[in-house]
Design an enzyme around this catalytic site. Structure first.
Site, PDB file in Angstrom:
ATOM      1  N   VAL A  14      -7.798  -3.665 -11.200  1.00 44.29           N
ATOM      2  CA  VAL A  14      -7.227  -2.868 -10.101  1.00 44.29           C
ATOM      3  C   VAL A  14      -8.129  -1.666  -9.790  1.00 44.29           C
ATOM      4  O   VAL A  14      -8.329  -1.311  -8.622  1.00 44.29           O
ATOM      5  CB  VAL A  14      -5.784  -2.424 -10.437  1.00 44.29           C
ATOM      6  CG1 VAL A  14      -5.198  -1.616  -9.300  1.00 44.29           C
ATOM      7  CG2 VAL A  14      -4.910  -3.636 -10.735  1.00 44.29           C
ATOM      8  N   ALA A  33      -5.698   9.261   7.085  1.00 43.59           N
ATOM      9  CA  ALA A  33      -5.287  10.354   6.195  1.00 43.59           C
ATOM     10  C   ALA A  33      -5.563  11.730   6.801  1.00 43.59           C
ATOM     11  O   ALA A  33      -4.949  12.714   6.415  1.00 43.59           O
ATOM     12  CB  ALA A  33      -5.998  10.220   4.855  1.00 43.59           C
ATOM     13  N   GLU A 129       3.742   3.008  -5.667  1.00 43.85           N
ATOM     14  CA  GLU A 129       3.954   1.783  -4.873  1.00 43.85           C
ATOM     15  C   GLU A 129       3.406   0.549  -5.585  1.00 43.85           C
ATOM     16  O   GLU A 129       4.012  -0.536  -5.547  1.00 43.85           O
ATOM     17  CB  GLU A 129       3.270   1.945  -3.501  1.00 43.85           C
ATOM     18  CG  GLU A 129       3.426   0.780  -2.566  1.00 43.85           C
ATOM     19  CD  GLU A 129       4.869   0.532  -2.163  1.00 43.85           C
ATOM     20  OE1 GLU A 129       5.421   1.335  -1.419  1.00 43.85           O
ATOM     21  OE2 GLU A 129       5.443  -0.486  -2.606  1.00 43.85           O
ATOM     22  N   VAL A 132       5.335  -2.043  -8.353  1.00 49.41           N
ATOM     23  CA  VAL A 132       6.280  -3.139  -8.101  1.00 49.41           C
ATOM     24  C   VAL A 132       5.732  -4.080  -7.035  1.00 49.41           C
ATOM     25  O   VAL A 132       5.415  -3.657  -5.921  1.00 49.41           O
ATOM     26  CB  VAL A 132       7.656  -2.597  -7.637  1.00 49.41           C
ATOM     27  CG1 VAL A 132       8.650  -3.747  -7.446  1.00 49.41           C
ATOM     28  CG2 VAL A 132       8.206  -1.584  -8.619  1.00 49.41           C
ATOM     29  N   GLY A 134       2.953  -5.644  -6.562  1.00 49.35           N
ATOM     30  CA  GLY A 134       1.551  -5.524  -6.142  1.00 49.35           C
ATOM     31  C   GLY A 134       1.377  -4.966  -4.745  1.00 49.35           C
ATOM     32  O   GLY A 134       1.696  -3.805  -4.480  1.00 49.35           O
ATOM     33  N   ILE A 136       2.886  -5.700  -1.894  1.00 45.16           N
ATOM     34  CA  ILE A 136       4.028  -5.615  -0.959  1.00 45.16           C
ATOM     35  C   ILE A 136       4.519  -4.162  -0.929  1.00 45.16           C
ATOM     36  O   ILE A 136       4.829  -3.612  -1.986  1.00 45.16           O
ATOM     37  CB  ILE A 136       5.211  -6.515  -1.404  1.00 45.16           C
ATOM     38  CG1 ILE A 136       4.757  -7.947  -1.664  1.00 45.16           C
ATOM     39  CG2 ILE A 136       6.333  -6.466  -0.384  1.00 45.16           C
ATOM     40  CD1 ILE A 136       5.871  -8.860  -2.214  1.00 45.16           C
ATOM     41  N   ASP A 201       8.368  -7.539 -17.947  1.00 44.46           N
ATOM     42  CA  ASP A 201       7.647  -7.011 -16.789  1.00 44.46           C
ATOM     43  C   ASP A 201       8.570  -6.954 -15.567  1.00 44.46           C
ATOM     44  O   ASP A 201       8.628  -5.940 -14.860  1.00 44.46           O
ATOM     45  CB  ASP A 201       6.428  -7.918 -16.510  1.00 44.46           C
ATOM     46  CG  ASP A 201       5.646  -7.483 -15.293  1.00 44.46           C
ATOM     47  OD1 ASP A 201       4.951  -6.461 -15.371  1.00 44.46           O
ATOM     48  OD2 ASP A 201       5.753  -8.160 -14.247  1.00 44.46           O
ATOM     49  N   LYS A 205      10.149  -3.641 -13.315  1.00 43.82           N
ATOM     50  CA  LYS A 205      10.099  -3.522 -11.848  1.00 43.82           C
ATOM     51  C   LYS A 205      11.506  -3.409 -11.262  1.00 43.82           C
ATOM     52  O   LYS A 205      11.740  -2.634 -10.333  1.00 43.82           O
ATOM     53  CB  LYS A 205       9.344  -4.723 -11.272  1.00 43.82           C
ATOM     54  CG  LYS A 205       7.859  -4.739 -11.689  1.00 43.82           C
ATOM     55  CD  LYS A 205       7.204  -6.083 -11.418  1.00 43.82           C
ATOM     56  CE  LYS A 205       5.731  -6.095 -11.794  1.00 43.82           C
ATOM     57  NZ  LYS A 205       5.160  -7.446 -11.848  1.00 43.82           N
ATOM     58  N   GLY A 302      -3.372  -8.877  -8.629  1.00 44.36           N
ATOM     59  CA  GLY A 302      -4.735  -9.108  -8.166  1.00 44.36           C
ATOM     60  C   GLY A 302      -5.409  -7.805  -7.756  1.00 44.36           C
ATOM     61  O   GLY A 302      -4.739  -6.814  -7.458  1.00 44.36           O
TER      62      GLY A 302
END
Ligand code: HSE
Length: 436
Positions: A14, A33, A129, A132, A134, A136, A201, A205, A302
């Site tokens: 990640v 931003a 974010e 939970v 990945g 989404i 896991d 979440k 991923g």
């Protein structure tokens, strides 16, 4: 305006994805931003290791404290995982007045109440974010997009490894252990794969989703957690024959008596959209009183899908750097002094329909005994199939679907059924949800 300096803790899958996405989309991200976002420092256990990203321009160190204590760093991104060193570093970063972005579900689920209280005191944000599902944006959807609603329930496929295993068992008739080994090789599984297959896991979440959906504190220790290790290829096939799919679901539901928080294999009607979420993909179904059912789908793990969530959090943090800390979106969606202490229901009091698989001797009266036990406890049968006797012995598999019943009654029924001399193995039980 001066760019915002970010320090990264962890340069694995990640972390590498985050470096790549921030570099590739730097201009677009700065336009969103209002300022550039630059990773200036990163800590990794082995800084000489080959990476999926180019670390040119990033000062590397093996000591995460150097990043967390660096005065030039505004935001710390924690991608170490677990709740040992990661917790120490997050607490220290907050103490140093830095904002934190983390993908660490275990840390938030188990220590989030304490971490958010500390962050509140210091006036910093802790964004999560990526913890939970990945890529989404489910935290943002529930916390902000559905803010008008009283959330009634949510149900999600929130562990990609478990979903990959169940999909392969169904599509290719493969065995559990064989598919798990492949998931590990493909890098989907947690460092300790029991976290995936035993539901831990997913329970992490679900704890987070339930807190932001209902405005309750994080309560990981109250989640009923059951994994997928007992499901056989035959169960997957029987469920299909009856028009159902087995999915490993996290379910959080508000009832008059309290909140249900549970992770377990679940039979759901095959025609539901969520029943068709296959492989390593994740999906969450959220039912709000105003909006009705809403469905979110995407990659649950991923490098770049998770980086997508990490970078979105960075953009959020950067946008609010100058805003009054009391006017930010609260960490757990509801104002910290407005969280409710609604009781979490013990599993014995939860009501669901059931799938039962019994191994019974093939002789007259056995099915009558079983149905009498169910009838005496007022448990209504919806469907029954009896399979051919097996070649090894004369026993037959009997599959039953029941109507909704309180779990404690079903526990009693199963104990009585297992006590019958003609029942040769423990009863396999799975809960069913219509998700209407
Ligand atoms: N092991 C997790 C999964 C990774 O399989 O979903 C993402 O949290």
């Amino acid at each position: 305006m001066k760019p915002v300096n970010v320090g990264l803790l962890g340069l694995g899958t990640v972390g590498g994805g985050t470096v790549n996405v921030l570099k590739r989309n730097a201009e677009e991200i700065a336009r969103r931003a209002g300022r550039g976002i630059v990773i200036t420092h990163a800590a990794a256990r082995d800084i000489s290791k080959a990476r999926i990203c180019d670390t040119t321009g990033i000062t590397l160190t093996t000591d995460p404290r150097e990043v967390v204590d660096n005065q030039d760093i505004d935001v710390v991104v924690e991608l170490i995982g677990g709740d040992g060193l990661a917790k120490e570093m997050v607490v220290r970063a907050i103490e140093n007045g830095k904002h934190v972005v983390t993908a660490n579900k275990a840390l938030i689920a188990r220590h989030g109440n304490q971490i958010f209280a500390q962050a509140q005191k210091k006036g910093v944000m802790v964004a999560f974010e990526a913890a939970v599902a990945g890529g989404i944006p489910i935290i943002k959807a529930i916390r902000e997009g559905l803010a008008a609603n009283r959330i009634e329930w949510l149900a999600g496929i929130i562990n990609g490894t478990g979903n990959f295993i169940l999909t392969e068992m169904r599509d290719k008739g493969r065995d559990f252990a064989d598919v798990l080994a492949e998931a590990q090789k493909l890098g989907y599984a947690e460092a300790d794969p029991t976290y995936d297959v035993e539901g831990i896991d997913a329970a992490h979440k679900l704890t987070i989703l339930a807190a932001i959906a209902f405005g309750i504190p994080l309560q990981f220790d109250k989640v009923y957690t059951e994994g997928i290790t007992r499901i056989t290829r035959e169960d997957v096939a029987y469920a299909e024959q009856l028009g159902y799919r087995i999915k490993h679901l996290g379910v959080a539901r508000r009832t008059a008596a309290g909140i249900e928080l549970r992770v377990h294999p679940t039979l759901i009607p095959a025609r539901r959209l969520i029943a068709n979420v296959d492989g390593v993909m994740n999906s969450v179904l959220v039912k709000g009183d105003a909006v009705g059912p809403t469905l979110y789908y995407g990659a649950g793990a991923g490098a770049e899908p998770t980086a997508s969530a990490v970078v979105a959090d960075l953009v959020d943090v950067v946008r609010t750097l100058t805003s009054d800390p009391n006017n930010r979106v609260p960490h757990l969606a509801f104002q910290p002094d407005a969280l409710h202490d609604i009781p979490i229901l013990p599993m014995a009091q939860v009501e669901t329909a059931y799938y039962l698989r019994l191994q019974a001797q093939d002789k007259p009266g056995v099915l009558a005994d079983v149905t009498r036990i169910l009838g005496d406890l007022d448990i209504s049968i919806e469907a029954v199939i009896q399979k051919e006797p097996s070649e090894q012995d004369s026993s037959v598999a009997v599959i039953m679907l029941t109507r909704r019943v309180r779990e404690e009654k079903m526990n009693q029924a199963i104990a009585h059924i297992e006590a019958l001399a003609a029942i040769s193995a423990p009863v396999m039980r799975m809960r069913m949800e219509s998700l209407k």
